[in-house]
Write a protein that holds these residues in place. Structure first.
Motif, PDB file in Angstrom:
ATOM      1  N   THR A   1      -2.069  36.642   6.776  1.00 48.66           N
ATOM      2  CA  THR A   1      -2.631  37.654   7.657  1.00 48.66           C
ATOM      3  C   THR A   1      -1.518  38.430   8.341  1.00 48.66           C
ATOM      4  O   THR A   1      -0.358  38.036   8.289  1.00 48.66           O
ATOM      5  CB  THR A   1      -3.553  37.012   8.719  1.00 48.66           C
ATOM      6  N   TRP A   2      -1.878  39.519   8.967  1.00 49.44           N
ATOM      7  CA  TRP A   2      -0.931  40.280   9.770  1.00 49.44           C
ATOM      8  C   TRP A   2      -1.649  40.774  11.008  1.00 49.44           C
ATOM      9  O   TRP A   2      -2.869  40.935  11.032  1.00 49.44           O
ATOM     10  CB  TRP A   2      -0.314  41.429   8.989  1.00 49.44           C
ATOM     11  N   TRP A   3      -0.883  41.008  12.051  1.00 51.15           N
ATOM     12  CA  TRP A   3      -1.429  41.475  13.309  1.00 51.15           C
ATOM     13  C   TRP A   3      -0.390  42.343  13.979  1.00 51.15           C
ATOM     14  O   TRP A   3       0.811  42.101  13.860  1.00 51.15           O
ATOM     15  CB  TRP A   3      -1.801  40.276  14.179  1.00 51.15           C
ATOM     16  N   ARG A   4      -0.840  43.342  14.689  1.00 53.90           N
ATOM     17  CA  ARG A   4       0.090  44.259  15.352  1.00 53.90           C
ATOM     18  C   ARG A   4      -0.177  44.260  16.849  1.00 53.90           C
ATOM     19  O   ARG A   4      -1.260  44.621  17.290  1.00 53.90           O
ATOM     20  CB  ARG A   4      -0.070  45.662  14.786  1.00 53.90           C
ATOM     21  N   ASP A   5       0.840  43.845  17.623  1.00 52.66           N
ATOM     22  CA  ASP A   5       0.795  43.966  19.075  1.00 52.66           C
ATOM     23  C   ASP A   5       1.822  45.024  19.458  1.00 52.66           C
ATOM     24  O   ASP A   5       1.485  46.172  19.672  1.00 52.66           O
ATOM     25  CB  ASP A   5       1.119  42.626  19.729  1.00 52.66           C
ATOM     26  N   LYS A   6       3.084  44.657  19.494  1.00 53.12           N
ATOM     27  CA  LYS A   6       4.158  45.639  19.654  1.00 53.12           C
ATOM     28  C   LYS A   6       4.679  46.058  18.294  1.00 53.12           C
ATOM     29  O   LYS A   6       5.105  47.181  18.094  1.00 53.12           O
ATOM     30  CB  LYS A   6       5.303  45.049  20.474  1.00 53.12           C
ATOM     31  N   ARG A   7       4.696  45.143  17.358  1.00 54.90           N
ATOM     32  CA  ARG A   7       5.116  45.430  15.986  1.00 54.90           C
ATOM     33  C   ARG A   7       4.292  44.549  15.053  1.00 54.90           C
ATOM     34  O   ARG A   7       3.658  43.603  15.497  1.00 54.90           O
ATOM     35  CB  ARG A   7       6.611  45.180  15.808  1.00 54.90           C
ATOM     36  N   ALA A   8       4.303  44.865  13.788  1.00 54.49           N
ATOM     37  CA  ALA A   8       3.505  44.108  12.819  1.00 54.49           C
ATOM     38  C   ALA A   8       4.116  42.732  12.601  1.00 54.49           C
ATOM     39  O   ALA A   8       5.329  42.593  12.442  1.00 54.49           O
ATOM     40  CB  ALA A   8       3.428  44.856  11.497  1.00 54.49           C
ATOM     41  N   ILE A   9       3.266  41.712  12.615  1.00 55.96           N
ATOM     42  CA  ILE A   9       3.674  40.328  12.373  1.00 55.96           C
ATOM     43  C   ILE A   9       2.880  39.829  11.179  1.00 55.96           C
ATOM     44  O   ILE A   9       1.648  39.879  11.181  1.00 55.96           O
ATOM     45  CB  ILE A   9       3.375  39.442  13.590  1.00 55.96           C
ATOM     46  N   HIS A  10       3.575  39.360  10.163  1.00 55.98           N
ATOM     47  CA  HIS A  10       2.921  38.756   9.006  1.00 55.98           C
ATOM     48  C   HIS A  10       3.014  37.249   9.161  1.00 55.98           C
ATOM     49  O   HIS A  10       4.077  36.715   9.477  1.00 55.98           O
ATOM     50  CB  HIS A  10       3.591  39.189   7.707  1.00 55.98           C
ATOM     51  N   MET A  11       1.907  36.550   8.915  1.00 52.82           N
ATOM     52  CA  MET A  11       1.867  35.106   9.088  1.00 52.82           C
ATOM     53  C   MET A  11       1.243  34.446   7.872  1.00 52.82           C
ATOM     54  O   MET A  11       0.324  34.990   7.263  1.00 52.82           O
ATOM     55  CB  MET A  11       1.068  34.737  10.335  1.00 52.82           C
ATOM     56  N   LEU A  12       1.753  33.266   7.569  1.00 53.42           N
ATOM     57  CA  LEU A  12       1.148  32.380   6.581  1.00 53.42           C
ATOM     58  C   LEU A  12       0.763  31.114   7.323  1.00 53.42           C
ATOM     59  O   LEU A  12       1.580  30.550   8.055  1.00 53.42           O
ATOM     60  CB  LEU A  12       2.125  32.044   5.450  1.00 53.42           C
ATOM     61  N   LEU A  13      -0.463  30.656   7.132  1.00 56.48           N
ATOM     62  CA  LEU A  13      -0.908  29.498   7.882  1.00 56.48           C
ATOM     63  C   LEU A  13      -1.950  28.702   7.123  1.00 56.48           C
ATOM     64  O   LEU A  13      -2.626  29.223   6.245  1.00 56.48           O
ATOM     65  CB  LEU A  13      -1.460  29.929   9.236  1.00 56.48           C
ATOM     66  N   THR A  14      -2.035  27.438   7.497  1.00 56.98           N
ATOM     67  CA  THR A  14      -3.044  26.550   6.930  1.00 56.98           C
ATOM     68  C   THR A  14      -3.811  25.823   8.012  1.00 56.98           C
ATOM     69  O   THR A  14      -4.681  25.027   7.707  1.00 56.98           O
ATOM     70  CB  THR A  14      -2.384  25.493   6.011  1.00 56.98           C
ATOM     71  N   ASN A  15      -3.479  26.061   9.288  1.00 54.90           N
ATOM     72  CA  ASN A  15      -4.086  25.278  10.362  1.00 54.90           C
ATOM     73  C   ASN A  15      -5.043  26.063  11.243  1.00 54.90           C
ATOM     74  O   ASN A  15      -5.430  25.581  12.289  1.00 54.90           O
ATOM     75  CB  ASN A  15      -2.993  24.677  11.240  1.00 54.90           C
ATOM     76  N   ALA A  16      -5.420  27.253  10.878  1.00 55.53           N
ATOM     77  CA  ALA A  16      -6.323  28.045  11.714  1.00 55.53           C
ATOM     78  C   ALA A  16      -7.181  28.942  10.837  1.00 55.53           C
ATOM     79  O   ALA A  16      -6.885  29.153   9.665  1.00 55.53           O
ATOM     80  CB  ALA A  16      -5.513  28.893  12.699  1.00 55.53           C
ATOM     81  N   SER A  17      -8.219  29.458  11.441  1.00 53.80           N
ATOM     82  CA  SER A  17      -9.092  30.379  10.715  1.00 53.80           C
ATOM     83  C   SER A  17      -8.766  31.809  11.146  1.00 53.80           C
ATOM     84  O   SER A  17      -7.888  32.041  11.963  1.00 53.80           O
ATOM     85  CB  SER A  17     -10.562  30.047  11.012  1.00 53.80           C
ATOM     86  N   GLN A  18      -9.514  32.747  10.620  1.00 58.04           N
ATOM     87  CA  GLN A  18      -9.251  34.149  10.920  1.00 58.04           C
ATOM     88  C   GLN A  18     -10.074  34.645  12.100  1.00 58.04           C
ATOM     89  O   GLN A  18     -10.310  35.833  12.238  1.00 58.04           O
ATOM     90  CB  GLN A  18      -9.526  34.990   9.678  1.00 58.04           C
ATOM     91  N   THR A  19     -10.479  33.754  12.984  1.00 58.48           N
ATOM     92  CA  THR A  19     -11.273  34.161  14.142  1.00 58.48           C
ATOM     93  C   THR A  19     -10.377  34.775  15.219  1.00 58.48           C
ATOM     94  O   THR A  19      -9.177  34.530  15.269  1.00 58.48           O
ATOM     95  CB  THR A  19     -12.020  32.952  14.742  1.00 58.48           C
ATOM     96  N   MET A  20     -11.002  35.560  16.086  1.00 64.11           N
ATOM     97  CA  MET A  20     -10.296  36.218  17.183  1.00 64.11           C
ATOM     98  C   MET A  20     -10.605  35.481  18.483  1.00 64.11           C
ATOM     99  O   MET A  20     -11.696  34.942  18.651  1.00 64.11           O
ATOM    100  CB  MET A  20     -10.735  37.674  17.296  1.00 64.11           C
TER     101      MET A  20
END
Length: 152
Positions: free
Chosen positions: A39-58
């Motif tokens: 997934t990726w998310w942008r707050d101040k800059r774009a962050i790309h993440m790889l994860l196995t311990n969480a879902s895509q909920t907000m």
């Protein structure tokens, strides 16, 4: 990877998306393959993440700003990462203030100085967390503690 997940070993981390080996199809979108979520998310800059311990909920979180606290929606994975990486980031920050290491082209010397500096910093953190008698002065600052131990 599935072997580690079966034993309860989970991962959550950031990934540099500008690397040559980063798959182009994972840029700018949410993708899930089995338990692995990219997934990726942008707050101040774009962050790309790889994860196995969480879902895509907000999640709703409160952030500091000049005008007071602001409620924002952030992905659950970003909050888990921020909560668990706080100690590592603080360690890096404190270690950068008073460098003990020496420059060297030999990798093992750099590792040695890193371990010495980490040990001194960990001892300082333990010193700060110890209960001090009320009649004594304030605990030493980071600078004075390193000077007292003879590290610099």
């Amino acid at each position: 990877m599935t072997h580690l997940l079966a034993h309860g070993t989970y991962a959550c981390g950031t990934v540099c998306s500008n690397q040559k080996i980063f798959p182009k199809d994972l840029k700018g979108q949410l993708k899930q393959v089995g338990n692995l979520l990219a997934t990726w998310w942008r707050d101040k800059r774009a962050i790309h993440m790889l994860l196995t311990n969480a879902s895509q909920t907000m999640e709703a979180v409160s952030r500091k700003s000049k005008g007071g606290p602001i409620d924002k929606q952030t992905p659950q994975c970003v909050e888990i990462y921020n909560k668990n990486m706080e100690g590592v980031d603080r360690q890096d920050q404190l270690r950068s203030y008073y460098s003990i290491g020496r420059k060297s082209k030999k990798w093992w010397r750099c590792c040695f100085w890193f371990l010495v500096q980490t040990a001194v910093l960990n001892s300082y953190i333990m010193y700060k967390n110890m209960p001090h008698p009320p009649h004594t002065a304030e605990p030493m600052t980071h600078f004075h503690y390193i000077g007292e131990t003879g590290a610099i």
